[in-house]
Design a protein around this motif. Structure first.
Motif, PDB file in Angstrom:
ATOM      1  N   ASP A  74       0.837  -1.202   0.000  1.00  0.00           N
ATOM      2  CA  ASP A  74       0.000   0.000   0.000  1.00  0.00           C
ATOM      3  C   ASP A  74       0.867   1.244   0.000  1.00  0.00           C
ATOM      4  O   ASP A  74       0.528   2.254  -0.610  1.00  0.00           O
ATOM      5  CB  ASP A  74      -0.900   0.006   1.243  1.00  0.00           C
ATOM      6  CG  ASP A  74      -1.804  -1.205   1.326  1.00  0.00           C
ATOM      7  OD1 ASP A  74      -2.555  -1.444   0.374  1.00  0.00           O
ATOM      8  OD2 ASP A  74      -1.743  -1.917   2.344  1.00  0.00           O
ATOM      9  N   ALA A  91      -1.419  -1.026   7.277  1.00  0.00           N
ATOM     10  CA  ALA A  91      -1.158  -1.030   5.839  1.00  0.00           C
ATOM     11  C   ALA A  91       0.070  -1.869   5.533  1.00  0.00           C
ATOM     12  O   ALA A  91       0.918  -2.099   6.396  1.00  0.00           O
ATOM     13  CB  ALA A  91      -0.952   0.405   5.333  1.00  0.00           C
ATOM     14  N   VAL A 137      -4.841   4.833   4.197  1.00  0.00           N
ATOM     15  CA  VAL A 137      -5.063   3.555   3.500  1.00  0.00           C
ATOM     16  C   VAL A 137      -6.176   2.775   4.191  1.00  0.00           C
ATOM     17  O   VAL A 137      -7.098   2.270   3.545  1.00  0.00           O
ATOM     18  CB  VAL A 137      -3.765   2.726   3.465  1.00  0.00           C
ATOM     19  CG1 VAL A 137      -4.049   1.286   3.030  1.00  0.00           C
ATOM     20  CG2 VAL A 137      -2.741   3.372   2.534  1.00  0.00           C
ATOM     21  N   LYS A 157      -9.641   4.447   3.627  1.00  0.00           N
ATOM     22  CA  LYS A 157     -10.194   4.202   2.286  1.00  0.00           C
ATOM     23  C   LYS A 157     -10.612   2.748   2.123  1.00  0.00           C
ATOM     24  O   LYS A 157     -11.609   2.450   1.472  1.00  0.00           O
ATOM     25  CB  LYS A 157      -9.153   4.577   1.232  1.00  0.00           C
ATOM     26  CG  LYS A 157      -8.893   6.070   1.144  1.00  0.00           C
ATOM     27  CD  LYS A 157      -7.789   6.393   0.157  1.00  0.00           C
ATOM     28  CE  LYS A 157      -7.503   7.877   0.119  1.00  0.00           C
ATOM     29  NZ  LYS A 157      -6.394   8.230  -0.815  1.00  0.00           N
ATOM     30  N   ARG A 158      -9.842   1.844   2.710  1.00  0.00           N
ATOM     31  CA  ARG A 158     -10.191   0.427   2.646  1.00  0.00           C
ATOM     32  C   ARG A 158     -11.528   0.176   3.335  1.00  0.00           C
ATOM     33  O   ARG A 158     -12.381  -0.560   2.849  1.00  0.00           O
ATOM     34  CB  ARG A 158      -9.092  -0.403   3.292  1.00  0.00           C
ATOM     35  CG  ARG A 158      -9.311  -1.912   3.226  1.00  0.00           C
ATOM     36  CD  ARG A 158      -8.261  -2.630   4.050  1.00  0.00           C
ATOM     37  NE  ARG A 158      -6.918  -2.240   3.680  1.00  0.00           N
ATOM     38  CZ  ARG A 158      -5.901  -2.158   4.523  1.00  0.00           C
ATOM     39  NH1 ARG A 158      -6.080  -2.432   5.804  1.00  0.00           N
ATOM     40  NH2 ARG A 158      -4.717  -1.815   4.098  1.00  0.00           N
ATOM     41  N   ARG A 164      -9.541  -6.903   3.974  1.00  0.00           N
ATOM     42  CA  ARG A 164      -8.260  -7.148   3.287  1.00  0.00           C
ATOM     43  C   ARG A 164      -7.290  -7.768   4.280  1.00  0.00           C
ATOM     44  O   ARG A 164      -7.161  -7.320   5.394  1.00  0.00           O
ATOM     45  CB  ARG A 164      -7.710  -5.819   2.789  1.00  0.00           C
ATOM     46  CG  ARG A 164      -6.467  -5.945   1.947  1.00  0.00           C
ATOM     47  CD  ARG A 164      -6.150  -4.585   1.388  1.00  0.00           C
ATOM     48  NE  ARG A 164      -5.087  -4.639   0.428  1.00  0.00           N
ATOM     49  CZ  ARG A 164      -4.746  -3.618  -0.301  1.00  0.00           C
ATOM     50  NH1 ARG A 164      -5.405  -2.493  -0.213  1.00  0.00           N
ATOM     51  NH2 ARG A 164      -3.744  -3.688  -1.148  1.00  0.00           N
TER      52      ARG A 164
END
Length: 337
Positions: free
Chosen positions: A39, A85, A321, A324-325, A336
């Motif tokens: 990421d 991340a 990160v 947004k994930r 994730r």
């Protein structure tokens, strides 16, 4: 819950502080070559274009050595960025023609274009401010995946928007004029922070001012204070994507003696970290630290302070990160690994 590691865990944690132990890696992160597996990509850029103190190309190795011990959680934020991340060290940008600046920037841009296409966001160590332009060419503007210019927070004693010099177009003092002319940065969302020192000509900063950049000088910061300066930076940048670039000459020489183009005065590292931590929640899509000349500082205090600044910015990136994930997965419950 109290912190009570086992003897084995305590030994591993203690070893993580030993920056001299093992293979040196930026922030102690794993080495990777596939951008799709990260990421956040930590990158060394071993190049010196600025004719003043030309050993900036040694910066990545010196910071890897010292930042190895910064694979840790963030005290003030109360989070561990390396759990939020995938953060990896991608080694150094290959530059076949390091002595030809206008050619080297093409190779640098191609490297970061591959990085950007894979969805990673970069933090770079090394080089001078000639090196930020090719990174911006790859990750911002109409040819990037963002298809638009980005905001810019530029820490520096100088504006670096001075035009061509001695027939050289891409040099350390021209990047933030070219970035505007090429549509890579949004003038109304660009701020020079910490301008300081004597001038070759009283009008040398006029280009930036006329372009619409905000010039937040060291003197103004001293007059209004760090909290007010931070509020002004956040007002200018707003909610859009932003690149954070740090020229070490913005810092006091007592905190960063190993700098290529020094000026007397400068922000203290405490003031600098206060500002950087105040960017929490911003959409930071890239960053760098430039103009580090390791041989000028055998104490390694400059490398230590670079490590701390990198840790702060990368932590903010990692939170972004994760944010947004979460937004992407909120509709279908996706997660994730």
């Amino acid at each position: 819950m109290s912190f009570d590691p086992s003897a084995e865990q305590a030994g591993q944690l203690l070893e993580s502080y030993f920056y001299w132990n093992g293979f040196p890696k930026l922030l102690g992160c794993p080495i990777e070559t596939d951008f799709a597996k990260a990421d956040i990509a930590l990158v060394g850029l071993p190049l010196a274009v600025n004719p003043i103190e030309r050993t900036q190309y040694l910066a990545p190795r010196a910071v890897r050595h010292r930042s190895q011990a910064y694979h840790r959680g963030h005290r003030e934020f109360g989070i561990n960025p390396f759990e939020l991340a995938r953060i990896c060290d991608f080694g150094d940008v290959p530059i076949p023609t390091p002595t030809i600046a206008d050619r080297a920037v093409i190779d640098i841009e191609a490297f970061y274009a591959r990085l950007d296409a894979a969805g990673a966001i970069p933090f770079t160590v090394g080089g001078d401010h000639a090196c930020t332009l090719p990174v911006l060419r790859a990750i911002a503007g109409s040819n990037s995946r963002r298809k638009a210019p980005v905001g810019l927070i530029h820490f520096d004693s100088h504006t670096d928007s001075y035009g061509d010099s001695a027939g050289v177009r891409c040099h350390a003092g021209n990047g933030f004029r070219l970035a505007c002319e090429e549509g890579l940065i949004e003038p109304s969302r660009t701020v020079h922070v910490g301008l300081n020192g004597p001038m070759v000509h009283p009008q040398m900063d006029d280009w930036s001012r006329d372009a619409g950049y905000r010039l937040l000088s060291l003197r103004e910061i001293e007059e209004i204070g760090i909290p007010a300066a931070l509020a002004e930076i956040r007002r200018i940048i707003g909610d859009g994507p932003v690149f954070v670039t740090i020229d070490l000459d913005v810092l006091s020489l007592s905190d960063a003696p190993a700098v290529a183009d020094p000026e007397a005065g400068g922000l203290t590292i405490r003031e600098m970290l206060h500002l950087l931590r105040g960017f929490r929640g911003m959409d930071v899509i890239g960053g760098d630290v430039v103009c580090f000349v390791p041989h000028l500082d055998p104490s390694q205090v400059t490398a230590l302070h670079i490590s701390a600044m990198m840790h702060d910015v990368v932590t903010i990136m990692a939170e972004g990160v994760a944010r947004k994930r979460g937004a992407a997965g909120s509709g279908d419950g996706a997660a994730r690994g």
